[in-house]
Enzyme design. Structure first.
Site, PDB file in Angstrom:
ATOM      1  N   TYR A 104      -1.991  -0.917  10.382  1.00  0.00           N
ATOM      2  CA  TYR A 104      -2.001  -1.221   8.951  1.00  0.00           C
ATOM      3  C   TYR A 104      -0.688  -0.782   8.301  1.00  0.00           C
ATOM      4  CZ  TYR A 104      -3.866  -1.471   4.165  1.00  0.00           C
ATOM      5  OH  TYR A 104      -4.082  -1.772   2.841  1.00  0.00           O
ATOM      6  N   SER A 113       0.872  -1.174   0.000  1.00  0.00           N
ATOM      7  CA  SER A 113       0.000   0.000   0.000  1.00  0.00           C
ATOM      8  C   SER A 113       0.906   1.221   0.000  1.00  0.00           C
ATOM      9  CB  SER A 113      -0.879  -0.007   1.259  1.00  0.00           C
ATOM     10  OG  SER A 113      -1.487   1.256   1.467  1.00  0.00           O
TER      11      SER A 113
END
Length: 334
Positions: free
Chosen positions: A185, A172
């Site tokens: 995350y 990401s």
């Protein structure tokens, strides 16, 4: 003097243009023989993984689609060709991963390895500032996004080496730039980046390649979880922490920030699937694929900026109110 500067700048620009053209052209060729390419994909129940399984099946690859739910398996079996095989796969459970390995081995021709692993399975478990979360939130996130990815990769790696194949890991833009309300995350995605860099370098002599896919904000199931996760994290936070932040700050994170993410997130998931496809089937795959306007032109430049400047920009972009205790302290100073 100005003539020299202009000449140098012109040469640099020309070299950059030539480099980009050459780089584009050498990425065009594909490996071909798609019917001989066996690829395992995790997290195929929905989102990127589901679309990637359908895309690769459509071009003729032999896909093993790992699904967490029976519903996901059924949907893929109905919509894809007989080449695609579904497999029940929970990346957080070692036994599930080993069973998937046994199944894949039983379906591979004797002389064939696994051309590719696409690690797409991911989850979001906690959301909020660092002191809203517990260590359990970090552990739960790592189980799926990091430890699960590593376990799948190491378990199937001998088959990939046999085929001199590819490993494609979903990271990401959060693997480059840490966002304060997505800390667990971001930690897992930084870990994925490090692991993939290591795999790429250590597997080079075996003829294997590894790529990272780094999407920005896209409208997947994770986006829909942002509000409920913030509420859950707030409820579990200690009372003194709630007092420090105040209701206004909480509402901003749970509602205002959520609305901003939903409005800015890209609805077309195709560019991410395009990156998956090229990483698996291109003759010369990239080491990294940064996908999405926000990732390329907003967050990557911020990640490369000096920390003081990047932090300042993120605070301005975020627009969150001061926590109530911080606002009160600031008033006293003033």
């Amino acid at each position: 003097m100005m003539d020299i500067i202009s000449t140098v700048v012109g040469c640099v620009v020309a070299c950059c243009v030539v480099y980009k053209i050459i780089d584009y052209l050498i990425r065009i060729p594909r490996v071909g023989n798609y019917g001989d390419r066996h690829i395992l994909i995790t997290g195929c129940d929905s989102g990127f993984g589901n679309l990637a399984a359908k895309r690769l099946d459509a071009v003729g690859c032999r896909v093993f689609a790992g699904c967490l739910t029976e519903k996901g398996e059924t949907e893929l079996r109905k919509t894809c060709s007989e080449r695609l095989r579904t497999v029940s796969l929970d990346v957080t459970q070692k036994e599930s991963v080993r069973k998937a390995l046994d199944y894949v081995r039983s379906k591979l021709p004797n002389d064939k390895g696994l051309w590719g692993i696409l690690n797409n399975a991911g989850a979001l478990r906690g959301r909020g500032p660092v002191d809203w979360l517990s260590v359990d939130d970090y552990r739960a996130e790592c189980e799926v996004n990091l430890w699960g990815l590593i376990d799948v990769t190491l378990t199937f790696l001998p088959l990939v080496k046999k085929a001199r194949g590819r490993i494609v890991n979903t990271s990401s833009i959060s693997g480059r730039l840490t966002f304060e309300t997505f800390l667990p995350y971001s930690i897992t995605k930084h870990g994925v980046e490090a692991f993939t860099d290591g795999i790429r370098r250590s597997m080079h002599d075996f003829g294997c390649k590894a790529s990272l896919i780094e999407p920005g904000a896209f409208k997947t199931a994770i986006i829909r979880q942002l509000g409920p996760l913030a509420v859950d994290s707030w409820k579990k936070a200690p009372e003194e922490v709630k007092t420090e932040y105040g209701e206004e700050f909480f509402r901003y994170i749970a509602e205002t920030e959520l609305n901003a993410y939903e409005k800015s997130a890209a609805t077309d998931l195709g560019p991410v699937v395009d990156a998956y496809e090229h990483a698996l089937l291109g003759v010369r795959p990239r080491a990294r694929y940064v996908v999405g306007f926000d990732a390329k032109y907003v967050f990557c430049p911020i990640a490369l900026a000096p920390e003081w400047l990047g932090d300042w920009i993120l605070r301005r972009v975020n627009g969150a109110p001061l926590p109530s205790s911080a606002a009160a302290a600031k008033k006293k100073i003033l």
